[in-house]
Design a protein around this motif. Sequence first.
Motif, PDB file in Angstrom:
ATOM      1  N   LEU A  13       1.195  -1.289   0.192  1.00  0.00           N
ATOM      2  CA  LEU A  13       0.314   0.022   0.010  1.00  0.00           C
ATOM      3  C   LEU A  13       1.004   1.189   0.264  1.00  0.00           C
ATOM      4  O   LEU A  13       0.348   2.025  -0.994  1.00  0.00           O
ATOM      5  N   VAL A  17       0.507   3.740  -3.319  1.00  0.00           N
ATOM      6  CA  VAL A  17       0.050   5.371  -2.429  1.00  0.00           C
ATOM      7  C   VAL A  17       1.228   6.451  -2.917  1.00  0.00           C
ATOM      8  O   VAL A  17       1.170   7.183  -3.927  1.00  0.00           O
ATOM      9  N   LEU A  21       1.515   9.330  -7.062  1.00  0.00           N
ATOM     10  CA  LEU A  21       1.666   9.710  -6.103  1.00  0.00           C
ATOM     11  C   LEU A  21       2.626  10.948  -7.203  1.00  0.00           C
ATOM     12  O   LEU A  21       2.897  12.014  -7.229  1.00  0.00           O
ATOM     13  N   TYR A 122       5.834  12.376   3.738  1.00  0.00           N
ATOM     14  CA  TYR A 122       4.882  11.011   2.819  1.00  0.00           C
ATOM     15  C   TYR A 122       5.030   9.993   3.959  1.00  0.00           C
ATOM     16  O   TYR A 122       3.480   9.859   4.821  1.00  0.00           O
ATOM     17  N   PHE A 126       1.474   8.242   6.216  1.00  0.00           N
ATOM     18  CA  PHE A 126       0.734   7.602   6.073  1.00  0.00           C
ATOM     19  C   PHE A 126       0.688   6.100   6.953  1.00  0.00           C
ATOM     20  O   PHE A 126      -0.116   5.775   7.040  1.00  0.00           O
TER      21      PHE A 126
END
Length: 140
Positions: A13, A17, A21, A122, A126
């Motif tokens: 995951l 993601v 991005l 990030y 996350f």
Amino acid sequence: MRTSKDRLRHTILFEIVLVLLIGPLLSVMLGKSLHTMGVITITLSLIAMVVNYFYNLAFDYALLRLGRPVYERGPKLRVLHSVFFELCLLVFSLPLVMLLLDYSFMQALMLDLGFAMFVPVYAFFFNVIYDRTFPVVAVQ
């Protein structure tokens, strides 16, 4: 500690993601095709997934050895975790960026450092969201 299955879900995951991005963003910023940046980001992502799995496993074992719980991670520990991971990943990513983009050491280092500044931010958000969505149950 988190199970191997949970670590795998986390890693996949996280990388999906991030690729969604960063690939388009780097394509625009560097003036490279989306295909080129897609190949590079996916390649780096695969490397990062392997490094991420072993890094997180080692980090959890280190916490246990220090007598700290693996399921309580405050902001300071999250920042430390993210920064050390990026430094570890830099060892693997720098030569690859130089090769795939035909960049000099300094060009690749500047790109990697920019990326390394983005990813801990990030990663922090996350991981906070991931920990709340998939909490570790403390075993007594």
